[in-house]
Design an enzyme around this catalytic site. Structure first.
Site, PDB file in Angstrom:
ATOM      1  N   GLU A  96       0.827  -1.206   0.000  1.00 43.53           N
ATOM      2  CA  GLU A  96       0.000   0.000   0.000  1.00 43.53           C
ATOM      3  C   GLU A  96       0.863   1.260   0.000  1.00 43.53           C
ATOM      4  O   GLU A  96       0.585   2.205  -0.747  1.00 43.53           O
ATOM      5  CB  GLU A  96      -0.925   0.014   1.222  1.00 43.53           C
TER       6      GLU A  96
ATOM      7  N   ALA B 149       7.330   3.285   9.306  1.00 48.93           N
ATOM      8  CA  ALA B 149       7.819   4.371  10.169  1.00 48.93           C
ATOM      9  C   ALA B 149       6.893   4.663  11.341  1.00 48.93           C
ATOM     10  O   ALA B 149       7.302   5.281  12.305  1.00 48.93           O
ATOM     11  CB  ALA B 149       8.008   5.633   9.336  1.00 48.93           C
TER      12      ALA B 149
END
Length: 183
Positions: free
Chosen positions: A2, A41
């Site tokens: 994604e 992240a």
């Protein structure tokens, strides 16, 4: 996939660059999925620690092997996994961003659970900085700087620089801070 799709759309690519890997073993697929998720992240320190621990437990990897697969130092993996030794309420505070990872590591220096809990509540109540927490732990340890174990955890900023240098040079590095300078 994604994130790769979104990034490709953002830069206007007509096709998404991908690598298709044929992995016959279910175990390998799971390991790759965990490693891929760790590259995101937006994981907090506790989620990262749980993923490192899962790689160690499910696949029998050492901290060094986990670090190698993720491009981290063994010390980073070890320090992150250590956070799982904190009580669940403190882990939850780290997950929610109420407590920093550095503050959590400092709390690990307190062996007595009641003292650890009291200090945690004090951090929340008085919004203690890492430096203030370090000083309190030092005083609790019987001196301005505390015992060796606490001293190693006292300056998270210097520890982070040390770990980065070790990773960069591929060898042990020892930094000593002396006031505003050091060696």
């Amino acid at each position: 996939g994604e994130r790769r799709l979104l990034a490709s759309k953002m830069v206007g690519l007509p096709r998404v660059p991908v690598v298709v890997r044929r992995v016959p073993e279910e175990r390998e697929k799971l390991e790759l999925a965990i490693v891929e998720n760790l590259q995101r992240a937006n994981l907090n320190a506790i989620e990262t620690a749980r993923a490192y621990a899962k790689l160690q437990d499910q696949f029998g990897l050492t901290q060094r092997e986990v670090a190698s697969r993720l491009g981290k130092s063994r010390e980073v993996v070890a320090n992150t996994v250590r956070l799982l030794g904190l009580p669940s309420n403190i882990q939850e505070a780290i997950s929610q961003g109420v407590l920093s990872e550095s503050q959590g590591r400092l709390l690990l220096a307190i062996a007595e659970p009641m003292q650890q809990q009291a200090l945690f509540e004090d951090i929340i109540r008085n919004n203690l900085s890492v430096r203030e927490l370090k000083n309190r732990i030092g005083r609790m340890s019987g001196g301005p700087r505390g015992s060796g174990r606490v001293e190693a955890a006292l300056d998270p900023e210097t520890q982070e620089y040390q770990q980065r240098l070790e990773q960069f040079f591929g060898t042990k590095v020892r930094l000593e801070r002396k006031g505003v300078s050091g060696k």
